[in-house]
Enzyme design. Structure first.
Site, PDB file in Angstrom:
ATOM      1  N   ARG A 103       0.842  -1.194   0.000  1.00 37.36           N
ATOM      2  CA  ARG A 103       0.000   0.000   0.000  1.00 37.36           C
ATOM      3  C   ARG A 103       0.869   1.232   0.000  1.00 37.36           C
ATOM      4  NH1 ARG A 103      -4.607   0.306   4.463  1.00 37.36           N
ATOM      5  NH2 ARG A 103      -2.787   0.426   5.800  1.00 37.36           N
ATOM      6  N   THR A 107      -1.373   7.432  -0.431  1.00 42.60           N
ATOM      7  CA  THR A 107      -2.677   7.279  -1.111  1.00 42.60           C
ATOM      8  C   THR A 107      -3.455   6.073  -0.599  1.00 42.60           C
ATOM      9  OG1 THR A 107      -1.778   5.825  -2.819  1.00 42.60           O
ATOM     10  CG2 THR A 107      -1.632   8.202  -3.221  1.00 42.60           C
ATOM     11  N   ASP A 199       0.516  -3.930  12.584  1.00 40.95           N
ATOM     12  CA  ASP A 199       0.918  -4.290  11.218  1.00 40.95           C
ATOM     13  C   ASP A 199       1.248  -5.792  11.171  1.00 40.95           C
ATOM     14  OD1 ASP A 199       2.670  -4.840   8.942  1.00 40.95           O
ATOM     15  OD2 ASP A 199       2.656  -2.673   8.628  1.00 40.95           O
ATOM     16  N   ASP A 202       4.815  -6.667   9.860  1.00 37.31           N
ATOM     17  CA  ASP A 202       5.869  -6.337  10.825  1.00 37.31           C
ATOM     18  C   ASP A 202       5.864  -7.301  12.007  1.00 37.31           C
ATOM     19  OD1 ASP A 202       6.713  -4.243   9.278  1.00 37.31           O
ATOM     20  OD2 ASP A 202       5.747  -2.682  10.479  1.00 37.31           O
TER      21      ASP A 202
HETATM   22  C1  PRP Z   1      -1.114  -4.770   4.375  1.00 39.07           C
HETATM   23  C2  PRP Z   1      -1.907  -6.074   4.432  1.00 39.07           C
HETATM   24  C3  PRP Z   1      -2.694  -6.047   3.150  1.00 39.07           C
HETATM   25  C4  PRP Z   1      -2.957  -4.578   2.973  1.00 39.07           C
HETATM   26  C5  PRP Z   1      -4.358  -4.295   3.425  1.00 39.07           C
HETATM   27  O1  PRP Z   1      -0.012  -4.953   3.566  1.00 39.07           O
HETATM   28  O2  PRP Z   1      -1.110  -7.200   4.542  1.00 39.07           O
HETATM   29  O3  PRP Z   1      -1.972  -6.575   2.046  1.00 39.07           O
HETATM   30  O4  PRP Z   1      -2.018  -3.856   3.774  1.00 39.07           O
HETATM   31  O5  PRP Z   1      -4.670  -2.984   3.204  1.00 39.07           O
HETATM   32  P1  PRP Z   1      -5.783  -2.527   2.179  1.00 39.07           P
HETATM   33  O6  PRP Z   1      -6.985  -3.395   2.428  1.00 39.07           O
HETATM   34  O7  PRP Z   1      -6.033  -1.089   2.587  1.00 39.07           O
HETATM   35  O8  PRP Z   1      -5.254  -2.643   0.797  1.00 39.07           O
HETATM   36  P2  PRP Z   1       1.172  -3.862   3.493  1.00 39.07           P
HETATM   37  O9  PRP Z   1       0.930  -2.855   2.435  1.00 39.07           O
HETATM   38  O10 PRP Z   1       1.414  -3.329   4.873  1.00 39.07           O
HETATM   39  O11 PRP Z   1       2.391  -4.720   2.999  1.00 39.07           O
HETATM   40  P3  PRP Z   1       3.164  -5.913   3.722  1.00 39.07           P
HETATM   41  O12 PRP Z   1       2.220  -7.103   3.742  1.00 39.07           O
HETATM   42  O13 PRP Z   1       4.313  -6.106   2.820  1.00 39.07           O
HETATM   43  O14 PRP Z   1       3.556  -5.483   5.109  1.00 39.07           O
END
Ligand code: PRP
Length: 207
Positions: A103, A107, A199, A202
């Protein structure tokens, strides 16, 4: 909301509570994610297609069943990786197709960075694995990718959803059942699920 399934299994409710706890360390967190994935997979696969199969027991012939569908797991990198092992304990012969999305912090839109799907679909049913359904952008984008690939039957399997994510995914893809352990209260102003668990990437990987 008939396509949205929130587990009521006591073990799911118990394990999810430990998972949320800020004092749960990375090792315990990963183990809980694996266990929750297994339990939610059991619930999400209740409608798998079966064909008739006969086997010989030591005592004679028994009528039985064979799970027929070719299944693909689609973990969304990174956090979805933690759900793979638990699901594969129940479905050892699946294909695993990774999709990389993150993400954009400003945005909140998903940015695709990894996709090695072959031209033609090789599975009939895909289980999208991602622990968090926040805005729903990543899940919707993943389902878009899989539909373009040509998969007809897709399900989402995650741990915690925000109402906003449920709304977005069901609006964009009303044919995709959603299986989660909880629908929480809301998103906060930086797109985190409240109360959530922080998270998920993390906490699994110690970053
Ligand atoms: C997190 C999570 C999802 C996403 C959900 O990933 O694992 O993939 O955000 O958010 P959304 O419904 O608003 O799209 P992140 O971007 O933190 O990446 P990561 O899994 O690499 O930590």
């Amino acid at each position: 909301m008939s396509q949205v399934h929130v587990s009521q299994h006591p073990l799911v409710l118990h394990k999810l509570t430990v998972l949320r706890d800020k004092d749960t360390d990375h090792r315990a967190f990963r183990e809980l994610v694996r266990e929750l994935a297994l339990l939610l997979c059991y619930e999400a696969t209740q409608d798998l297609e079966l064909s008739a199969k006969t086997v010989m027991t030591p005592m004679g012939e028994a009528k039985g069943h064979k799970a027929e569908e070719a299944i693909g797991l689609v973990p969304v990198l990174r956090a979805g990786l933690g759900l793979v092992d638990g699901v594969m304990e129940l479905l050892p012969n699946v294909q695993v197709w990774h999709i990389g999305l993150y993400r954009d912090e400003k945005t909140l839109r998903p940015v695709e960075y990894y996709n090695r799907l072959p031209t033609e679909p090789t599975v009939q049913l895909c289980l999208v694995l991602d622990p968090m359904l926040a805005t729903g952008g990543s899940a919707s984008a993943t389902v878009d990718i899989l539909k373009r690939w040509g998969v007809k039957r897709i399900k989402y399997l995650g741990l915690i959803a925000a109402p906003e994510g449920i709304e977005r995914l069901t609006t964009a893809h009303p044919d995709v059942p959603i299986h989660v352990a909880s629908i929480d209260e809301r998103l906060n102003d930086i797109g985190f699920i409240m109360p959530g668990l922080g998270d998920a990437g993390d906490r699994q990987f110690g970053t």
